[in-house]
Structures are given as C-alpha cells and as structure tokens.
Enzyme design. Structure first.
Site, PDB file in Angstrom:
ATOM      1  N   GLY A  74       0.816  -1.213   0.000  1.00 28.73           N
ATOM      2  CA  GLY A  74       0.000   0.000   0.000  1.00 28.73           C
ATOM      3  C   GLY A  74       0.844   1.255   0.000  1.00 28.73           C
ATOM      4  O   GLY A  74       0.310   2.362  -0.058  1.00 28.73           O
ATOM      5  N   THR A  75       2.165   1.110   0.065  1.00 28.96           N
ATOM      6  CA  THR A  75       3.064   2.259  -0.004  1.00 28.96           C
ATOM      7  C   THR A  75       2.970   2.886  -1.396  1.00 28.96           C
ATOM      8  O   THR A  75       2.831   2.178  -2.389  1.00 28.96           O
ATOM      9  CB  THR A  75       4.516   1.812   0.267  1.00 28.96           C
ATOM     10  N   ASN A 101      -4.321   2.778  -3.086  1.00 31.18           N
ATOM     11  CA  ASN A 101      -5.393   3.033  -2.132  1.00 31.18           C
ATOM     12  C   ASN A 101      -6.208   1.756  -1.955  1.00 31.18           C
ATOM     13  O   ASN A 101      -6.804   1.266  -2.914  1.00 31.18           O
ATOM     14  CB  ASN A 101      -6.290   4.173  -2.623  1.00 31.18           C
ATOM     15  N   PHE A 102      -6.223   1.213  -0.744  1.00 28.34           N
ATOM     16  CA  PHE A 102      -6.924  -0.040  -0.487  1.00 28.34           C
ATOM     17  C   PHE A 102      -8.354   0.164  -0.014  1.00 28.34           C
ATOM     18  O   PHE A 102      -9.040  -0.801   0.317  1.00 28.34           O
ATOM     19  CB  PHE A 102      -6.144  -0.879   0.528  1.00 28.34           C
ATOM     20  N   HIS A 134      -4.713  15.542   1.772  1.00 27.02           N
ATOM     21  CA  HIS A 134      -4.201  14.564   2.720  1.00 27.02           C
ATOM     22  C   HIS A 134      -3.532  15.266   3.894  1.00 27.02           C
ATOM     23  O   HIS A 134      -3.282  16.480   3.843  1.00 27.02           O
ATOM     24  CB  HIS A 134      -3.187  13.627   2.045  1.00 27.02           C
ATOM     25  N   LYS A 138       1.926  13.125   4.489  1.00 25.92           N
ATOM     26  CA  LYS A 138       1.990  12.434   3.189  1.00 25.92           C
ATOM     27  C   LYS A 138       2.936  13.193   2.272  1.00 25.92           C
ATOM     28  O   LYS A 138       2.706  14.355   1.942  1.00 25.92           O
ATOM     29  CB  LYS A 138       0.602  12.322   2.563  1.00 25.92           C
ATOM     30  N   THR A 145      -3.837   7.721  -5.773  1.00 27.73           N
ATOM     31  CA  THR A 145      -5.243   7.614  -6.173  1.00 27.73           C
ATOM     32  C   THR A 145      -5.615   8.704  -7.161  1.00 27.73           C
ATOM     33  O   THR A 145      -6.335   8.451  -8.141  1.00 27.73           O
ATOM     34  CB  THR A 145      -6.149   7.690  -4.934  1.00 27.73           C
TER      35      THR A 145
END
Length: 242
Positions: A74-75, A101-102, A134, A138, A145
């Site tokens: 997810g990085t 993006n999970f 964000h 971040k 995304t």
C-alpha cells in the site's frame, strides 16, 4: 494467517489493530530500527503487508519474492520501479498485489469515474479537474489515487492530453490540485463543470480502518497465486464469482 508487517507507521498500526478481528495474527514487525534484511526473517509468515516508505519498497519486495511470501503493498511513490519489481516477480514465480489506495470505497469511485469518462467522450462542454487533500505527513503529491483517477479520464477524453499541477492554465491539461493540511485521512474529488451545471464526485475517508480492511482482504485473496496484481484484479475475481 500469520502476517509480517513492513512499516509500523499509522497504516501499519491500523492493520495490526484490525487483524485479530479478522482471524489473523501479526507475527513480525519491521521498521527503520528493525529493518527487513533477509528472507529468513519471513520464514514463519504467510503473507507480508507493506505500508513503509517508497525508498524501501523494491528491496522489501525482492526479499519477499526470494522467500516466496506473497506481498501486499500500500506504499505509494515507488511506481517508477514497477518494471524492476515485475521482472523480479516473474523470475521468482512470486506474488505481489499493489494499490495506491486499499479503500473499497475508493474502488467504487474509480469505477464511477471510468463509467463517467466514457460518457464525457461525447460531452466536450464539460471541463474536468481533480483535487486531493491529505494529512501533512503524506510526502508524495499528487497522491497515487489522484493519478489513477487522472489516467482513467485521460484514457477516455480526447480533449485532455496530459495531467499537470496548478500553474499556467492550458485547455488540454487535466489539472490536479493537491493540499496537505492537518490530519486529513484522505479526500479525493472529481469536478465536472459545464456552462449549464456542475457535477462533483467525492470520496472522503473517515479513518484508516477502510484502508486496513482492504489490505487484509487482499492478503486473504493472494495466497496460491503467482504474478503481479492490482486491487482491480481482486475485485474482478470477486465479480466473476458472483
């Protein structure tokens, strides 16, 4: 499943907190002070979940592939190294699933944007822009995304040829505005504007649990598979089963 966590920041902590309720156990944790350096460190794990930092991902995945441990990533910010990772996965017959993006809600947004983009091909009066927000921690911008959303639109809009950050306006540029503020988990907005009306699609994460749940679902899906996958492959497999 026995899970090895690569990266123990906010997302790693969220995965660890949620895992027991899903019937899983975190058996190993790696970070800057306790780095993953050898495949032997993964010998007890069934799967690895990586929410570390972009500079560590390629080495993490090399080790996971050598250990034959499926990896969920997810990085963000490492995608320029995707060809190298793809070669490693293929050469070693390993399994890696990556997504910027999970959140399953974000996947709904991606599907909606894809469907809308196909209609916009016939509606050039609509201009399109993206905005993502964000938290201040971040580092990559635009977010992964936002880049996914941009690519979906660019694939279907003949009057947009590339994306760009705010600056000198160009009609053929798909603008992506980014904001880093406070502790916002993540907000993505697709804006369609015409002389007659405006359409806005927004996804806003309320907490990190949605991302953690998506990563755990991917970890449950990947065992027994070989190849380089995205979350879309998992969702397509789900749809085909139903």
């Amino acid at each position: 499943m026995d899970i090895a966590l690569l990266g123990m920041g906010r997302m790693g902590a969220a995965v660890e907190a949620l895992a027991p309720a899903q019937g899983h156990t975190v058996i190993a944790r790696f970070n800057r002070t306790h780095p993953l350096t050898s495949s032997d460190q993964l010998r007890e794990a069934d799967v690895a979940i990586d929410f570390s930092v972009q500079d560590a991902v390629v080495e993490h995945l090399r080790i996971c592939c050598e250990a034959r441990i499926p990896a969920i990533v997810g990085t963000t910010g490492w995608q320029n190294d995707l060809p190298e990772v793809a070669n490693t996965v293929s050469r070693l017959g390993a399994a890696v699933l990556h997504s910027p993006n999970f959140s399953l809600g974000v996947q709904l947004m991606l599907h909606a944007t894809r469907a809308m983009g196909r209609l916009l091909h016939q509606l050039p009066e609509y201009d399109v822009a993206l905005h993502e927000v964000h938290h201040t921690g971040k580092k990559d911008r635009p977010s992964g995304t936002a880049l996914q959303l941009a690519q979906i639109l660019l694939d279907d809009l003949p009057y947009k040829t590339a994306w760009g950050m705010p600056g000198n306006f160009a009609p053929d540029k798909l603008e992506i505005a980014t904001t880093r503020v406070g502790t916002v988990f993540g907000r993505h907005t697709v804006i369609l504007d015409s002389p007659q009306d405006q359409v806005v699609i927004v996804h806003e994460a309320k907490n990190r649990d949605g991302f953690a749940m998506g990563a755990l679902k991917a970890a449950e899906w990947i065992p027994g598979r070989q190849g380089l996958f995205t979350l879309q492959d998992m969702l397509s497999d789900w749809f085909s089963e139903n």
